[in-house]
Design a protein around this motif. Structure first.
Motif, short mmCIF file in Angstrom:
data_model
loop_
_atom_site.label_atom_id
_atom_site.label_comp_id
_atom_site.label_asym_id
_atom_site.label_seq_id
_atom_site.Cartn_x
_atom_site.Cartn_y
_atom_site.Cartn_z
N TYR A 75 -15.22 14.41 -21.20
CA TYR A 75 -14.60 15.48 -20.42
C TYR A 75 -14.71 15.11 -18.95
CZ TYR A 75 -13.43 19.70 -18.01
OH TYR A 75 -12.82 20.58 -17.15
N ALA A 112 -15.44 24.18 -20.91
CA ALA A 112 -15.42 23.02 -21.79
C ALA A 112 -16.71 22.94 -22.60
CB ALA A 112 -15.25 21.74 -20.97
N HIS A 113 -16.60 22.29 -23.75
CA HIS A 113 -17.77 21.99 -24.58
C HIS A 113 -18.28 20.61 -24.19
CE1 HIS A 113 -17.15 25.39 -27.35
NE2 HIS A 113 -15.86 25.12 -27.26
N ALA A 167 -20.36 26.52 -24.61
CA ALA A 167 -19.38 26.04 -23.63
C ALA A 167 -19.90 26.35 -22.23
CB ALA A 167 -18.03 26.69 -23.84
N GLY A 207 -14.41 21.81 -29.32
CA GLY A 207 -13.33 21.66 -28.35
C GLY A 207 -12.37 20.56 -28.73
N ASP A 208 -11.30 20.45 -27.98
CA ASP A 208 -10.30 19.40 -28.19
C ASP A 208 -10.89 18.10 -27.66
OD1 ASP A 208 -8.21 17.61 -28.16
OD2 ASP A 208 -6.77 18.97 -27.24
N THR A 209 -11.28 17.22 -28.59
CA THR A 209 -11.92 15.97 -28.20
C THR A 209 -10.96 14.79 -28.24
OG1 THR A 209 -12.71 15.72 -30.48
CG2 THR A 209 -14.24 16.69 -28.88
N ARG A 216 -9.30 24.69 -25.26
CA ARG A 216 -10.56 24.39 -24.60
C ARG A 216 -10.93 22.94 -24.92
NH1 ARG A 216 -15.42 28.54 -25.33
NH2 ARG A 216 -14.00 29.72 -23.97
N LEU A 217 -11.24 22.16 -23.91
CA LEU A 217 -11.53 20.74 -24.11
C LEU A 217 -12.99 20.52 -24.46
CD1 LEU A 217 -9.50 19.17 -21.15
CD2 LEU A 217 -8.75 19.60 -23.50
N GLY A 218 -13.24 19.42 -25.12
CA GLY A 218 -14.59 19.01 -25.45
C GLY A 218 -14.75 17.52 -25.23
N SER A 236 -11.80 21.17 -33.46
CA SER A 236 -11.44 21.63 -32.12
C SER A 236 -11.96 23.04 -31.84
CB SER A 236 -9.92 21.58 -31.92
OG SER A 236 -9.27 22.44 -32.83
N ARG A 237 -12.13 23.83 -32.87
CA ARG A 237 -12.69 25.18 -32.70
C ARG A 237 -14.20 25.10 -32.49
NH1 ARG A 237 -15.22 29.12 -35.42
NH2 ARG A 237 -15.37 27.85 -37.30
#
Length: 354
Positions: A188, A47-48, A33, A296-298, A204-206, A292-293
């Motif tokens: 992102y 973010a990822h 990240a 990230g939250d894609t 955390r977003l991806g 998501s882990r």
């Protein structure tokens, strides 16, 4: 006829292509990240991000001067899948079905801001306009690679995996297409982070894009990465997401014995999904993956990433042969759903259902 997932590829925070994503998922460790910030979301945010993703380096300078990241992710991933997997056969009726949340949020914010702040008569960049539309990624992905079949964008958010497979199934069953690149993309950006945080999303977003190549084949075909057994969606009232998802799973898993279910991919919303699966099956699932882990939250891409993760793990697991995998999704607006697939090496299900 059955809906077959012949092959898949991904551009993700683990890297570019099938092998990079499969290797990353196999480790079980999150992708790296980075700290990010911009004028829309000063942050700092973590973010990822997809590594080494310079649009012009990957796609060339022609046609990419103002191309947004969502479109570039889709163009790049469709190209990886079409070029690297011999199971992908393209003809005049090969098309694209792509899921999204709303397209490129950054492009939409930027274009709107320029329409208000640049000198009159509001001299926006006209070349940017096509990329501000949500169907830009699917349209450009098709034209870039010479795909002349149906071209569809579905704004289904986290339910995109279910939506694109259901739509693809209809196109294939009615003879409108011979094969389809079916997937979803999410970038992102500061505007996306701003909207997600304002909506209460603290994950955390991806970013990334995952694409499946699907086609209709006779029952009993054994060459596929997976065969879709069932697709189901439900609308939940306030506080009823678990009950709605439980009903969805019961319907989709009709005729499937609990011990047949090998793997589960969840979108990671408040533990609702795992609890619903345990209630339906009455026993733990052997392999659970939460994209998501890992990346990230894609957003819209999360469901297709979940399917890709299950397929990647199944390629390395003898215990998965011939068994069933399930990918679930829960959206903030109350929509829930699931995809059930039969993995290769055993009996093929009755084909996709709705």
């Amino acid at each position: 006829m059955a809906l077959e997932i012949a092959a898949w590829s991904a551009t993700s925070p683990f890297g570019h292509g099938h092998d990079a994503f499969a290797a990353g998922v196999a480790t079980g460790a999150p992708a790296p990240a980075a700290q990010v910030s911009d004028e829309w979301f000063p942050g700092p945010d973590t973010a990822h991000l997809v590594p080494d993703f310079d649009i012009q380096d990957l796609l060339g300078r022609k046609g990419t001067g103002v191309m947004d990241r969502t479109t570039a992710l889709a163009v790049h991933t469709i190209g990886l899948l079409g070029e690297q997997d011999q199971r992908v056969r393209i003809d005049a009726r090969t098309g694209v079905v792509l899921g999204t949340t709303s397209g490129s949020t950054l492009t939409q914010f930027t274009f709107t801001a320029h329409s208000l702040t640049r000198r009159k008569p509001y001299l926006v960049d006209p070349a940017q306009m096509p990329f501000a539309l949500m169907n830009s990624a699917a349209a450009r992905g098709a034209s870039w690679h010479g795909l002349t079949g149906p071209n569809t964008t579905l704004a289904a958010g986290r339910l995109s995996a279910v939506a694109v497979l259901r739509y693809a199934d209809r196109l294939l069953r009615t003879g409108r297409a011979s094969g389809l690149f079916a997937g979803a993309a999410e970038e992102y950006s500061g505007p996306r982070a701003l909207l997600e945080r304002r909506a209460g999303n603290r994950a955390r977003l991806g970013e990334g894009c995952a694409v499946l190549f699907v086609r209709a084949v006779p029952e009993g075909n054994r060459s596929a990465a997976a065969t879709v057994v069932a697709l189901d969606t439900r609308l939940a009232g306030d506080g009823e997401q678990r009950a709605a998802l439980t009903a969805s799973l019961r319907h989709a898993l009709t005729g499937v014995a609990p011990e047949e279910v090998w793997g589960l991919a969840v979108s990671g919303v408040d533990g609702v999904e795992s609890e619903a699966v345990r209630e339906v099956l009455g026993m733990p699932v052997e392999r659970v993956v939460e994209p998501s882990r890992l990346v990230g939250d894609t957003g819209a891409a999360s469901g297709v990433f979940g399917l890709a993760a299950l397929l990647a793990l199944a390629e390395r697991a003898g215990a998965a042969r011939g068994r069933v995998a399930v990918a679930t999704a829960v959206e903030r607006d109350g929509m829930v759903g699931c995809v059930v697939v039969r993995l290769p090496g055993g009996p093929v299900g009755e084909g996709s259902g709705t």
